[in-house]
Every structure is written in C-alpha cells, then in structure tokens.
Design an enzyme around this catalytic site. Structure first.
Site, PDB file in Angstrom:
ATOM      1  N   ASP A  35       4.879 -23.112 -10.014  1.00  9.83           N
ATOM      2  CA  ASP A  35       5.940 -24.009 -10.477  1.00  9.83           C
ATOM      3  C   ASP A  35       5.557 -25.464 -10.250  1.00  9.83           C
ATOM      4  OD1 ASP A  35       8.127 -22.167 -11.272  1.00  9.83           O
ATOM      5  OD2 ASP A  35       8.053 -21.559  -9.169  1.00  9.83           O
ATOM      6  N   GLY A 143      14.841 -24.264 -10.676  1.00  9.67           N
ATOM      7  CA  GLY A 143      14.667 -25.337  -9.707  1.00  9.67           C
ATOM      8  C   GLY A 143      14.824 -24.979  -8.253  1.00  9.67           C
ATOM      9  N   PHE A 144      15.431 -23.853  -7.951  1.00  7.32           N
ATOM     10  CA  PHE A 144      15.670 -23.479  -6.562  1.00  7.32           C
ATOM     11  C   PHE A 144      15.402 -21.996  -6.368  1.00  7.32           C
ATOM     12  CE2 PHE A 144      18.348 -27.115  -7.411  1.00  7.32           C
ATOM     13  CZ  PHE A 144      18.145 -27.929  -6.304  1.00  7.32           C
ATOM     14  N   ALA A 145      14.836 -21.648  -5.214  1.00  6.83           N
ATOM     15  CA  ALA A 145      14.647 -20.244  -4.872  1.00  6.83           C
ATOM     16  C   ALA A 145      15.928 -19.686  -4.268  1.00  6.83           C
ATOM     17  CB  ALA A 145      13.481 -20.092  -3.883  1.00  6.83           C
ATOM     18  N   ASP A 176      11.978 -14.364 -14.615  1.00  6.84           N
ATOM     19  CA  ASP A 176      11.794 -15.246 -13.460  1.00  6.84           C
ATOM     20  C   ASP A 176      13.129 -15.457 -12.759  1.00  6.84           C
ATOM     21  OD1 ASP A 176      11.088 -17.148 -11.608  1.00  6.84           O
ATOM     22  OD2 ASP A 176      10.469 -18.659 -13.060  1.00  6.84           O
ATOM     23  N   GLY A 198       9.259 -13.661  -5.792  1.00  2.61           N
ATOM     24  CA  GLY A 198       9.240 -14.795  -4.892  1.00  2.61           C
ATOM     25  C   GLY A 198       9.583 -14.412  -3.474  1.00  2.61           C
TER      26      GLY A 198
END
Length: 231
Positions: A35, A143-145, A176, A198
């Site tokens: 990313d 934008g954020f996990a 994703d 992730g």
C-alpha cells in the site's frame, strides 16, 4: 478446484522482523501487496517505492502496488522504473487518466489494476475494463487496517466473475479488507482469485510468522473446506 492466491499486505507486517517474515513468506505467499498512501486520498501515509526496493533485495515474488493517492500519474512512472509486476490505481481518481496510465503500464510490459471502493459500482470501469489485468474490490473503506467487513461488497466479486465468463475478459479478481476466519466462508462463496491478508488474517495471529501462516491456513481450510495450495 480453482487455485486461490494469498497476498500478504506488508503494511501490517512486523517491521522489527522484516527479513525473517519476508524470507518465510517467499516460500508460501503468491505475491506481496504493498500500500502506498499519500495522506490526501486517505489520511494515512504508509509505504513507499523505497520500501519496495528493500523487499526486492530479498524476494523475487511479484509486487502488487495499491496506490491510494490523489494523483496516480505522479507515482506510476516510478513504479514502472522499479518494474513492479502489478500497479493498481483507484477508479475514483482515474477520470481523464485511465487509458493513458494503463497504456503506460502495459508499454513497460507490466500489469495494470484498478481498485473499487465499497461505494463504487463496477459500471464505473466499463469504459476500460477490457484493458485491465486485475480488479481489486475493497471490502472495507480504504486507508486503515482493522475495519468492519462490508459484506455487500462481495456482490461485486460475483458480478465480475459472471461478466468475465460472459465476455471472456482476462482480468483476475482480488479482494482487500478483513480477510480472516470470520469472513473466509463468505469470501470463498463469492469466489475471488486473490485474497489479501493483513493483520487480522495473518500477521496478528502469532508473533512467529510460521505459526501465523499455519493458523491462517487452518482457519481458511476449516471455514471453506478447501486446502490452500502449496507454492
């Protein structure tokens, strides 16, 4: 049985164990998901082309770069120069740029991907869908996990599979966001080709990456009844 690929999201890896984790994953993963965020398209700033060059020193796996940026044209040539196998851009910022950037990537012998946010319909990319090598469906906001899994996004994966079969398109389909034990069964039913994993699906399962991979593998196989292929 259709072979699926697992692509670890290196944004969520343990950087204190960079070499150890990459060395292990080189023999298990199908590709790496990287990313790049510019702090504008999304608030975070994460990995960079420099990070890719560091991974290249110890890995020959394909690199799939996910550009979460407002100006993809600024980044594409840098990634072309680094010979990143996949360069994936958000559909939401490609108006007026799509054909030129896809051609730029293809002219370098690389593959072009497009990414769709949860709210973005697949019809947005119909003007250039024949030219795309990969379509990534965001199952969380970008934008954020660690965000909530948005189950309705899986309908787009199903629709893209059906469209690919009908039109004989060649793109692969990737998902994703929040790919883990809780969601594996639902994702498998939709049928993507590539799972991005992730923190919740891989890196956060154990401090030891080999144990984490084994847990992920067991979770996937228990929830889907399918085996993860050995590379």
């Amino acid at each position: 049985m259709k072979k699926v690929e697992f692509s670890p999201s290196l944004m969520t890896m343990d950087l204190d164990k960079f070499k150890e984790q990459i060395t292990f994953l080189n023999n298990h993963a199908g590709s790496y998901h990287i990313d790049i965020m510019d702090g504008h398209y999304v608030p975070n700033i994460t990995l960079s082309p420099w990070f890719i060059s560091e991974v290249r020193k110890i890995s020959n796996l394909p690199m799939s770069v996910h550009l979460m940026v407002t100006d993809p044209s600024y980044w594409v040539q840098q990634l072309v120069d680094m010979e990143c196998e996949w360069i994936c851009m958000h559909a939401e910022v490609l108006d007026g740029l799509a054909f030129r950037l896809i051609d730029q990537i293809h002219d370098a012998g690389l593959k072009a991907g497009v990414v769709l946010n949860p709210e973005t319909p697949i019809e947005t990319i119909f003007p250039y869908i024949e030219s795309i090598d990969k379509i990534t469906i965001m199952t969380v906001d970008p934008g954020f996990a660690g965000q909530r899994f948005i189950e309705s996004t899986l309908n787009k994966i199903v629709a893209l599979r059906e469209l690919r079969a009908e039109k004989e398109y060649q793109y692969v389909i990737e998902m994703d966001g929040s790919s883990n034990r809780k969601s594996f069964k639902k994702i498998d039913a939709a049928g993507p080709d590539i799972y991005i994993v992730g923190r919740s699906g891989l890196f956060g399962l154990d401090d030891d990456i080999a144990k984490s991979w084994d847990i992920m593998k067991k979770d996937y196989e228990e929830m889907t009844g399918k085996a993860i292929p050995v590379n």
